[in-house]
Structures are given as structure tokens and as C-alpha cells.
Design a protein around this motif. Structure first.
Motif, PDB file in Angstrom:
ATOM      1  N   ARG A 314       0.655  -1.144   0.149  1.00 37.68           N
ATOM      2  CA  ARG A 314      -0.051  -0.009  -0.134  1.00 37.68           C
ATOM      3  C   ARG A 314       0.766   1.121  -0.017  1.00 37.68           C
ATOM      4  NH1 ARG A 314      -1.922   3.707   3.216  1.00 37.68           N
ATOM      5  NH2 ARG A 314      -0.757   2.870   5.136  1.00 37.68           N
ATOM      6  N   GLU A 316       3.870   1.565  -1.354  1.00 39.57           N
ATOM      7  CA  GLU A 316       4.457   1.468  -2.488  1.00 39.57           C
ATOM      8  C   GLU A 316       3.293   2.133  -3.579  1.00 39.57           C
ATOM      9  OE1 GLU A 316       5.879  -2.314  -3.649  1.00 39.57           O
ATOM     10  OE2 GLU A 316       7.613  -2.319  -2.118  1.00 39.57           O
ATOM     11  N   TYR A 317       2.291   1.688  -3.316  1.00 44.97           N
ATOM     12  CA  TYR A 317       1.422   2.355  -4.203  1.00 44.97           C
ATOM     13  C   TYR A 317       0.802   3.494  -4.036  1.00 44.97           C
ATOM     14  CZ  TYR A 317      -3.353   3.095  -6.019  1.00 44.97           C
ATOM     15  OH  TYR A 317      -4.590   3.701  -6.887  1.00 44.97           O
ATOM     16  N   SER A 320       3.973   5.575  -5.759  1.00 47.66           N
ATOM     17  CA  SER A 320       3.665   5.464  -7.185  1.00 47.66           C
ATOM     18  C   SER A 320       2.834   6.471  -7.572  1.00 47.66           C
ATOM     19  CB  SER A 320       3.600   4.085  -7.596  1.00 47.66           C
ATOM     20  OG  SER A 320       4.634   3.190  -7.026  1.00 47.66           O
ATOM     21  N   ARG A 321       1.557   6.403  -6.663  1.00 50.84           N
ATOM     22  CA  ARG A 321       0.626   7.200  -7.243  1.00 50.84           C
ATOM     23  C   ARG A 321       0.982   8.895  -7.075  1.00 50.84           C
ATOM     24  NH1 ARG A 321      -5.287   7.063  -4.243  1.00 50.84           N
ATOM     25  NH2 ARG A 321      -6.537   8.414  -5.716  1.00 50.84           N
TER      26      ARG A 321
END
Length: 434
Positions: A314, A316-317, A320-321
Motif C-alpha cells: 500500500r 509503495e502504491y 507510485s501514485r
């Protein structure tokens, strides 16, 4: 319907009694004295409509939405102080009831800029689609009150209740203990008591009649109320009609005495069944409640473990977002820059096209020999004209010279003696030079 209502319905088919005939005369006399435009049926219909609206919970689903106060028992039975507001409330209520009856709120909608005639015509079209039979002029609905308005509301309320699957249930009576009938003293003299009761009833009727009577009552009404009622029906016909409809007007004593007892017995049986099935049902419900609680706890623990397991993913997401958002901002700024440069390039291309057109026009004018040819042709024409003028000038000068010679010769001949030919020639040459 109650027992009194059923008896009234049965009495409608029978011959009218003398008392009923007298009451009819009184009502006719009152109606002739002052025509009352309001009928009791209108108030009864409006009251029924209001009770059915309460079943539909209109106070929370309609009144709150349209910001109006709950309706009274005479809202659409009598004219209001503001007819436009009353008509608008009527249209809004019909629109809401049509939506409740069909399940489609767009069945009948009213635009705020519609004319009243247009709104009423749209309403009648929606009512015909629902199966409403029109037995009155459409223009009466524009009043927003009266019997046609109440009939339309009653029809729509019944449709809405039928759509919801509502049914009227029989009344529930409380379980009252059986009362022993008092012993009747047959030897007692009840004549005086009956006379006293009759006098009391007559006094009460007179009191209520005086209270309910209008203040400005005419003499015709008083005379109609006090005149003696005379029977106009033959006694034989009366008895024959009574024998025909009498059995139908009687209600069996067995039903009258056992109907409420049957309901009580049925209620007791239902209570016994509920008491018998309640323990097992409670046990099943408690076991189901425990199973549901265990399942909920398992779901919570599983959810927590899944959250802990995928926490890094989460994060990392999220990172990245955020990067993607930055890149999208750069892309949008680059796109705007590209658009600006494209616009500048288009303007430069337009200027270049204009220069090319100008240069091509100049090149065409520089290499074009048609003006020179035209100039040469004009020069040749001018030369021809000059030669023609010179020729004419020569001819004219020669003619003048000849005329001058002739005049000189005639002049010399008339004034001077003849001389030698040489002198004459010399003089002639001098004159020509001169």
C-alpha cells in the motif's frame, strides 16, 4: 363496513318508511330555502383520503420534500384563501401519488411555467392511463377543491396503496370478560321509566337541533319541520314489501352472538401456538446470533491480518501514485507549451505563405514582356501617326506655298513694270526666304 352501514345499504333497496319520507321532506325544504353547494360526501371523501395518506406516510415523504404543512380535513373540500397555492398543492400531491402508484416519478410532472389548462390536460392524460373514468368536466379540476378533486385524490391513493400491497385488516377487539346478564324483574313497572327515557331523548334531540340549526332559519324551514307527517303509501303495499325484504334485513342471532367470541377463541389459539414455538425459535435465534458474532470476529481478524500483510504494498502504491501525479503535472505543462509553440509555428507559416505569394507575384511581373510589347506597339502607332501628320503638314505647306506664289505673282504684275526674268526670279526667291 360496520353493521349500521350494511343495514343502511340494505334499507336502500326497500320501500321508504314514513319517518324517512318525513326526513326527506325536511331536507328538501331546507335545500329549497338555501341551496348549500357543499355536500357531506365531499368531506367524507376528503377524510378518507387523509387517513389513506397517513398510511402512505405522506407527512415525511411529501410534506417535508415540498415544504408544506400537513393537510387538514377540509384542505381540498373547501376553497382556500389563496386559490393559486391550493391548486399548486393539488398538482404536487397528484404528481407524488402518480409516482407512488406507478413507481415512476415521471408519470406526471408539472413545470412551473405551464398554464393551468395545460397542467390539467396532462393530469387527465396520466389519470386515463391509470384507468380513471371521467364523469365531470375537466375545468372543475382547475378550482383545486370540490368533489371532483377529492375523487381524483381518492382514486390515486387507492392505486398507491394497491401498489404497496397494503390491505385493510379486520379490527382487533380487546379480550373483555363475559358479563352476566342482570335478572329482569317482570313484575316491575317499566312504563314510567320508558316515558322518562323518551322525554329525555326528546329534550336532547331538541337541544342538538337548536344548536345545529343555522342562525338565519326561514319560516319555510320551521313550517316543514313542524308539519305533521302523513303517509302516502298503501298499507297493503307496505306489508307486501316488508314481507319481501324483511328476511334480508335480519341478521342471524348466532352470528351476532358468536362472531366476537370466535375472534377471541382464534386469538387464544394463536397465542398458544406462539407460546409453544417461542422457546425453540429463541434457541435457534440465539444460536444464529452466536454464529453471526463468530463470523464477524473472524472477518475482523482476517481484515486486520490482510491490512498488515499488504501495508508495504500500500505504501509503495501511494508513492507510485504521488510520482504519477507529478508526471501528469509535467505532461500537462509540456502539453500546454507544445500547444503554444504550435500556435506560433502556425502564425509563422501563415506569414511565410504571404511572403511567398508576394515574391511569386513580383517574379511574374518581372519576367512578363507583355508591357514591353505593348509599349513597342504604342511607339509604332505613334510613329505611324507622326508620319501621317508630317505628310499632311507637307501637303498643307506645299498648298500654302502655291497659294502664296500665286498671290505674289499677281501682286508684282499689277504694281511693277516688267523687268528682266532674272530680277523677277531673284525677287521671288527673296520673298520665299522671307
Amino acid at each position: 363496513p360496520t353493521m349500521s352501514d350494511s343495514e343502511d345499504e340494505k334499507n336502500d333497496g326497500a320501500a321508504p318508511a314514513p319517518a324517512a319520507e318525513g326526513g326527506e321532506k325536511k331536507r328538501v325544504a331546507k335545500a329549497s330555502a338555501g341551496d348549500n353547494i357543499y355536500s357531506s360526501a365531499v368531506f367524507l371523501t376528503m377524510e378518507n383520503v387523509l387517513e389513506k395518506l397517513k398510511v402512505l406516510d405522506y407527512e415525511t415523504t411529501f410534506c417535508v420534500k415540498h415544504h408544506i404543512t400537513p393537510l387538514a380535513r377540509t384542505s381540498f373540500a373547501l376553497p382556500a384563501k389563496n386559490p393559486s397555492v391550493q391548486f399548486k398543492n393539488f398538482l404536487d400531491l397528484v404528481s407524488w401519488l402518480c409516482g407512488e402508484a406507478t413507481g415512476n416519478p415521471e408519470t406526471f410532472t408539472v413545470d412551473q411555467f405551464d398554464d393551468p389548462n395545460v397542467s390539467v390536460n396532462k393530469m387527465m392524460l396520466a389519470l386515463r392511463n391509470l384507468g380513471f373514468s371521467l364523469d365531470f368536466p375537466v375545468t372543475k379540476l382547475k378550482q383545486g377543491h370540490g368533489e371532483p378533486t377529492c375523487n381524483v385524490l381518492d382514486f390515486l391513493v387507492d392505486k398507491a396503496l394497491a401498489t404497496r400491497g397494503f390491505q385493510w385488516q379486520p379490527p382487533l377487539h380487546e379480550d373483555a370478560p363475559d358479563l352476566d346478564e342482570a335478572e329482569v324483574d317482570e313484575a316491575a313497572d317499566i312504563g314510567d321509566a320508558i316515558e322518562d327515557d323518551i322525554e329525555d331523548i326528546e329534550e336532547e334531540e331538541a337541544m342538538f337541533t337548536e344548536v345545529a340549526a343555522p342562525v338565519a332559519e326561514t319560516e319555510v324551514e320551521d313550517q316543514a319541520a313542524r308539519e305533521m307527517i302523513t303517509g302516502t303509501i298503501d298499507a297493503l303495499e307496505w306489508k307486501t314489501e316488508l314481507e319481501r325484504v324483511g328476511p334480508r334485513l335480519k341478521l342471524p342471532d348466532s352470528l351476532m352472538s358468536k362472531e366476537w367470541r370466535a375472534h377471541i377463541e382464534q386469538t387464544k389459539e394463536h397465542e398458544k401456538r406462539i407460546q409453544a414455538t417461542l422457546p425453540t425459535a429463541q434457541g435457534h435465534m440465539q444460536s444464529m446470533s452466536g454464529q453471526i458474532k463468530d463470523a464477524v470476529e473472524k472477518m475482523r481478524s482476517k481484515e486486520q491480518s490482510i491490512n498488515n500483510q499488504f501495508e508495504t504494498i500500500r505504501q509503495e502504491y501511494e508513492a507510485s501514485r504521488g510520482e504519477m501525479k507529478v508526471i501528469e503535472d509535467k505532461v500537462s505543462s509540456t502539453r500546454t507549451n507544445v500547444n503554444d509553440l504550435t500556435n506560433n509555428m502556425n502564425s509563422i507559416v501563415e506569414q511565410l505563405d504571404e511572403l511567398k505569394d508576394d515574391m511569386s507575384s513580383r517574379e511574374n511581373s518581372a519576367t512578363d514582356t507583355s508591357p514591353l510589347i505593348q509599349i513597342k506597339q504604342a511607339l509604332q502607332g505613334i510613329k505611324g501617326d507622326v508620319n501621317a501628320f508630317e505628310l499632311r503638314i507637307g501637303v498643307v505647306s506645299h498648298t500654302l506655298m502655291q497659294a502664296k506664289l500665286k498671290s505674289i505673282k499677281t501682286k508684282h504684275r499689277g504694281t511693277k513694270p516688267p523687268k528682266d526674268a532674272d530680277e523677277d526670279n531673284m525677287d521671288f526667291e527673296d520673298e520665299l526666304e522671307y
